[in-house]
Design an enzyme around this catalytic site. Structure first.
Site, PDB file in Angstrom:
ATOM      1  N   GLU A  85       1.025   6.584  -7.030  1.00  0.00           N
ATOM      2  CA  GLU A  85       0.119   7.246  -7.028  1.00  0.00           C
ATOM      3  C   GLU A  85       1.005   8.680  -6.761  1.00  0.00           C
ATOM      4  O   GLU A  85       0.436   9.911  -7.735  1.00  0.00           O
ATOM      5  CB  GLU A  85      -1.248   7.731  -5.625  1.00  0.00           C
ATOM      6  CG  GLU A  85      -2.035   6.070  -6.058  1.00  0.00           C
ATOM      7  CD  GLU A  85      -2.990   5.805  -5.096  1.00  0.00           C
ATOM      8  OE1 GLU A  85      -2.791   6.369  -4.251  1.00  0.00           O
ATOM      9  OE2 GLU A  85      -3.394   4.490  -4.885  1.00  0.00           O
ATOM     10  N   TYR A 116       1.001  -1.357  -0.546  1.00  0.00           N
ATOM     11  CA  TYR A 116      -0.163  -0.409   0.585  1.00  0.00           C
ATOM     12  C   TYR A 116       0.700   1.322  -0.353  1.00  0.00           C
ATOM     13  O   TYR A 116       1.012   2.129  -0.600  1.00  0.00           O
ATOM     14  CB  TYR A 116      -1.150   0.049   1.443  1.00  0.00           C
ATOM     15  CG  TYR A 116      -1.437   1.167   1.132  1.00  0.00           C
ATOM     16  CD1 TYR A 116      -2.982   1.560   0.165  1.00  0.00           C
ATOM     17  CD2 TYR A 116      -0.920   1.729   2.416  1.00  0.00           C
ATOM     18  CE1 TYR A 116      -3.282   2.721   0.866  1.00  0.00           C
ATOM     19  CE2 TYR A 116      -2.247   3.431   2.733  1.00  0.00           C
ATOM     20  CZ  TYR A 116      -2.915   3.450   1.672  1.00  0.00           C
ATOM     21  OH  TYR A 116      -3.743   5.156   1.764  1.00  0.00           O
TER      22      TYR A 116
END
Length: 213
Positions: free
Chosen positions: A151, A144
């Site tokens: 991102e 994550y």
């Protein structure tokens, strides 16, 4: 008798698991077959299914609010929102769709979702194991963190391609995205903190369950 809620949540998780399995398998197979040439149209080959799965993931907020799924609402809201924003950015900017970072992002997203939806399927069927719990709540955390970093990199790479039109006389689209980066970092820190708490809770609960047997 199976309740309608149980059938629904099992069907939802199964659909998501199959969808993300197809995306991950398709992406890897294309890369192994065509090499770097596959990167140019990775988005075009899996983008529709990825968008569909991500659109349906907004239902999870209602699942948690309604009590169908036992999870914390705020971290899930962060996950869904940040993925939707980046995906919309990729869809609207053709210039970054063929970049390597988009392929990496899809690989990370789908790896994370496969771990999560597999765990949810086993939970619904009451077939959880300590290996699955450990994988879900330990391996998921570094993946994550990598996903959030990717991102942020996609958002940074998208800045030069945004049109210089203004929302008003002072604020530009690139400026808004640049301001979003610290928000993304803060949201990721909150999510990791919640994940660590969940990991401790679930593993302790499993250990206590094993001791009582």
């Amino acid at each position: 008798m199976l309740s309608l809620r149980l059938v629904y949540i099992f069907s939802y998780n199964l659909f998501q698991f199959c969808g993300h399995t197809w995306i991950l398998a398709n992406t890897i197979a294309r890369f192994l077959t065509f090499g770097q040439d596959a990167l140019a149209d990775t988005f075009y080959s899996v983008g529709f299914v990825m968008s569909l799965c991500q659109l349906l993931s907004t239902l999870e907020l209602f699942h948690i609010a309604d009590g169908i799924e036992k999870a914390r609402l705020f971290p899930r809201f962060i996950h869904v929102t940040e993925k939707n924003l980046v995906l919309i950015l990729v869809i609207t900017l053709e210039e970054i769709q063929s970049k390597l970072v988009v392929c990496v992002q899809f690989l990370l997203w789908n790896s994370l979702d496969l771990l999560r939806y597999q765990h949810e399927l086993l939970r619904v069927m009451d077939k959880r194991s300590v290996a699955m719990l450990w994988t879900r709540y330990t391996l998921w955390i570094p993946l994550y963190i990598l996903s959030v970093a990717t991102e942020g990199f996609i958002i940074y790479q998208a800045l030069p391609y945004l049109e210089p039109t203004t929302l008003n006389s002072n604020i530009h689209h690139p400026f808004l995205l640049l301001m979003y980066l610290p928000v993304l970092t803060l949201g990721a820190c909150v999510s990791v903190w919640q994940l660590l708490k969940e990991r401790k809770h679930h593993l302790e609960k499993w250990n206590n369950k094993m001791k009582r047997r």
